[in-house]
Design a protein around this motif. Structure first.
Motif, mmCIF file in Angstrom:
data_model
loop_
_atom_site.group_PDB
_atom_site.id
_atom_site.type_symbol
_atom_site.label_atom_id
_atom_site.label_comp_id
_atom_site.label_asym_id
_atom_site.label_seq_id
_atom_site.Cartn_x
_atom_site.Cartn_y
_atom_site.Cartn_z
ATOM 1 N N GLN A 1 40.626 38.644 37.209
ATOM 2 C CA GLN A 1 42.022 38.212 37.159
ATOM 3 C C GLN A 1 42.812 38.702 38.376
ATOM 4 O OE1 GLN A 1 45.699 39.268 34.313
ATOM 5 N NE2 GLN A 1 44.005 38.340 33.209
ATOM 6 N N VAL A 2 42.600 39.973 38.766
ATOM 7 C CA VAL A 2 43.238 40.538 39.957
ATOM 8 C C VAL A 2 42.205 41.374 40.705
ATOM 9 C CG1 VAL A 2 45.573 40.571 38.987
ATOM 10 C CG2 VAL A 2 44.070 42.544 38.651
ATOM 11 N N ALA A 3 42.614 41.907 41.858
ATOM 12 C CA ALA A 3 41.675 42.629 42.724
ATOM 13 C C ALA A 3 41.043 43.838 42.046
ATOM 14 C CB ALA A 3 42.391 43.065 44.007
ATOM 15 N N SER A 4 41.812 44.505 41.181
ATOM 16 C CA SER A 4 41.280 45.703 40.521
ATOM 17 C C SER A 4 40.394 45.372 39.325
ATOM 18 C CB SER A 4 42.443 46.594 40.054
ATOM 19 O OG SER A 4 43.223 45.926 39.078
ATOM 20 N N GLN A 5 40.143 44.070 39.096
ATOM 21 C CA GLN A 5 39.367 43.680 37.926
ATOM 22 C C GLN A 5 38.125 42.868 38.286
ATOM 23 O OE1 GLN A 5 42.084 41.948 35.018
ATOM 24 N NE2 GLN A 5 43.553 43.599 35.338
ATOM 25 N N THR A 6 37.671 42.996 39.525
ATOM 26 C CA THR A 6 36.374 42.431 39.891
ATOM 27 C C THR A 6 35.280 43.343 39.346
ATOM 28 O OG1 THR A 6 36.282 43.654 41.975
ATOM 29 C CG2 THR A 6 37.334 41.469 42.013
ATOM 30 N N LEU A 7 34.064 42.852 39.323
ATOM 31 C CA LEU A 7 32.956 43.657 38.802
ATOM 32 C C LEU A 7 32.801 44.944 39.603
ATOM 33 C CD1 LEU A 7 30.784 43.665 36.630
ATOM 34 C CD2 LEU A 7 29.254 42.514 38.244
ATOM 35 N N GLU A 8 32.980 44.840 40.925
ATOM 36 C CA GLU A 8 32.843 46.023 41.781
ATOM 37 C C GLU A 8 33.957 47.035 41.499
ATOM 38 O OE1 GLU A 8 30.807 42.585 43.691
ATOM 39 O OE2 GLU A 8 32.781 42.895 42.771
ATOM 40 N N SER A 9 35.180 46.546 41.325
ATOM 41 C CA SER A 9 36.304 47.439 41.025
ATOM 42 C C SER A 9 36.137 48.106 39.668
ATOM 43 C CB SER A 9 37.615 46.659 41.074
ATOM 44 O OG SER A 9 37.913 46.223 42.378
ATOM 45 N N ILE A 10 35.655 47.348 38.705
ATOM 46 C CA ILE A 10 35.429 47.910 37.370
ATOM 47 C C ILE A 10 34.355 48.990 37.424
ATOM 48 C CG2 ILE A 10 34.463 47.356 35.103
ATOM 49 C CD1 ILE A 10 35.985 44.683 35.278
#
Length: 389
Positions: free
Chosen positions: A288-297
Motif C-alpha cells: 500500500q505504501v513504501a513501508s509496507q513492501t515485503l522488504e520493508s516488512i
C-alpha cells in the motif's frame, strides 16, 4: 406473554467439548455490553435471551448486541407458553399491516407429535380463519412469521432476524497490542482482531509539538469507537519527539521511515510484554505504501524478537478497508486533517525495498538510541479508553 430478544450463537457451535467455556465468555461479554440498561439475561439450550426490559429501549439493546462478537443474529420476539392454537390467535391479533404471509416453524420440542411443516400448516390455517383479509404466499410473502418451539414448553414468535458480526467472543484468543495511528487502517485492524476473540490494548506514538494535541485526541476518539466492539482498554501514548529528531539528524532521508518503524515496533514489543500481550497488531497492507513492501516488512520484523506481528489487513486493498471503516463508524474520524507522527519529517522518496544490512546500519547511527528508547518508555502516558457501546 413477554417481549424478549433472542440471541443466537455464531462460531461457538464448532467448539465441541470446549463450547461451555466460549458460551460463558460470551454471556459475560453480553452482560457487560448491556450493563447500562435495565434488563436480564436468560439462557437455555444454544440460546441467550434478553428479558424484563422496557419495550422503548429494544432498538438500543439490539444495536448494542450487534457489536458483541460471537453473536450470529438477534430477533425481537414474543415469548409465550407453547400452545399452537394460542400462538395462532396471538399472531392474528398482532400482525403488522400486510396482505400475504408464510409461517415457518422450528420444533426443538420433540414431544409434540407433529412435524414442523404440519405445525406451520395448522398455524397458517388458524390465522386465515381469524383474518380473512390475509392470504398465504409460500414463495414471495410480504411477511415471514417465525415460530420457534423450544424444549422448555415455551414458544417464541418473531418476524425479524437481525444479522450480527459473528466472530468469537472477545477474550478467548489472548491479548494483542494494536499500533493505533490516526489513519484509516489501524482501527480496522483492531476491529478485525477483536472479531477473532482477541482482547485489545493500544499504543500510539505522539510527537508533540510537531503533531498537535488534536491529533492525539483524534486517536483517543478512534480508540473509543473500536471500544464499542472490543470493550475498554488502555492506550499507551509514547512521547516520540526526541527519537524522531534523532532519526532526522543521523539517518539518511530515504531511510527515515524505515528506521522509525523499526523503533516503533521495538518499543511496542517491550510495552506489550509488560502488559502480558501475546502479539503486536498493525494495519499494514502489502504494497500500500513504501513501508509496507515485503522488504520493508522484513526489516520491521527484524526488531521484534519475542512476539508475532499480526497484520489482519495484509491482503486487503484500500477500498475494502474503507468499506469496513465506514461500517464501524470510524471513517469520518480517521480522515480528520490532523497529522500523526508518520507524516513528520516525511522524506520525498522513501526507500521502497530496503536491505536489512543497510537499515540496521542506519539504525545504529543514532547516538544514545537505547537511552532515548528507555526515556520514551518511562514517560508513557496511559489513557483509559472507555467502552462507548
Amino acid at each position: 406473554m413477554e417481549n424478549v430478544i433472542i440471541i443466537r450463537f455464531g462460531e461457538i457451535f464448532l467448539k465441541g467439548k470446549n463450547k461451555k467455556h466460549f458460551e460463558n465468555l460470551l454471556e459475560k461479554n453480553i452482560k457487560n455490553a448491556l450493563s447500562v440498561y435495565e434488563c436480564e439475561i436468560e439462557k437455555s439450550h444454544n440460546r441467550f435471551y434478553v428479558a424484563k426490559y422496557d419495550k422503548d429501549i429494544e432498538t438500543n439493546l439490539i444495536e448494542t448486541l450487534k457489536k458483541v462478537f460471537g453473536i450470529h443474529s438477534v430477533s425481537p420476539a414474543i415469548k409465550i407458553p407453547t400452545d399452537i392454537t394460542k400462538v395462532a390467535e396471538l399472531i392474528a391479533n398482532s400482525l403488522p399491516n400486510v396482505n400475504t404471509f408464510r409461517v415457518t416453524v422450528k420444533r426443538a420440542d420433540k414431544t409434540i407429535n407433529m412435524t414442523s411443516t404440519e405445525i406451520a400448516g395448522q398455524i397458517g390455517g388458524d390465522i386465515l380463519q381469524l383474518r380473512q383479509d390475509l392470504k398465504v404466499d409460500l414463495h414471495n410473502p410480504e411477511l415471514v412469521i417465525n415460530v420457534d418451539i423450544r424444549e422448555n414448553k415455551t414458544s417464541y414468535i418473531y418476524y425479524e432476524n437481525v444479522k450480527c458480526y459473528e466472530g468469537m467472543p472477545v477474550g478467548c484468543s489472548g491479548k494483542g497490542m494494536l499500533l493505533l495511528s490516526g489513519g484509516i487502517d489501524s482501527p480496522v485492524a483492531g476491529f478485525r482482531m477483536a472479531k477473532r476473540g482477541m482482547q485489545i490494548n493500544g499504543i500510539h506514538f505522539h510527537s508533540y509539538p510537531f503533531t498537535s494535541l488534536q491529533a492525539k485526541q483524534k486517536v483517543i476518539d478512534l480508540g473509543q469507537i473500536i471500544s464499542s466492539y472490543c470493550g475498554h482498554f488502555p492506550l499507551f501514548v509514547v512521547p516520540f519527539t526526541k527519537i524522531q529528531q534523532a532519526i532526522h539528524k543521523y539517518c539518511k532521508e530515504d531511510f527515515m521511515i524505515t528506521v522509525m518503524r523499526m523503533i516503533m515496533v521495538e518499543i511496542s514489543e517491550r510495552i506489550a510484554i509488560s502488559q502480558n500481550c501475546g502479539a503486536l497488531i498493525t494495519g499494514e497492507s502489502l504494497g500500500q505504501v513504501a513501508s509496507q513492501t515485503l522488504e520493508s516488512i522484513t526489516v520491521t520484523n527484524s526488531r521484534v524478537k519475542n512476539l508475532p506481528i499480526l497484520r489482519p489487513l495484509i491482503d486487503m486493498d484500500k477500498t475494502e478497508i474503507i468499506k469496513i471503516s465506514k461500517d464501524i463508524n470510524a471513517f469520518e474520524t480517521s480522515i480528520l486533517p490532523y497529522e500523526d507522527c508518520c507524516t513528520v519529517f516525511l522524506p520525498k522518496n522513501p526507500v521502497i525495498k530496503p536491505k536489512l544490512s543497510v537499515a540496521e546500519a542506519e539504525y545504529n547511527k543514532i547516538i544514545d538510541l537505547p537511552q532515548l528508547i528507555d526515556e520514551a518508555i518511562n514517560n508513557v502516558e496511559v489513557v483509559k479508553i472507555k467502552n462507548k457501546r
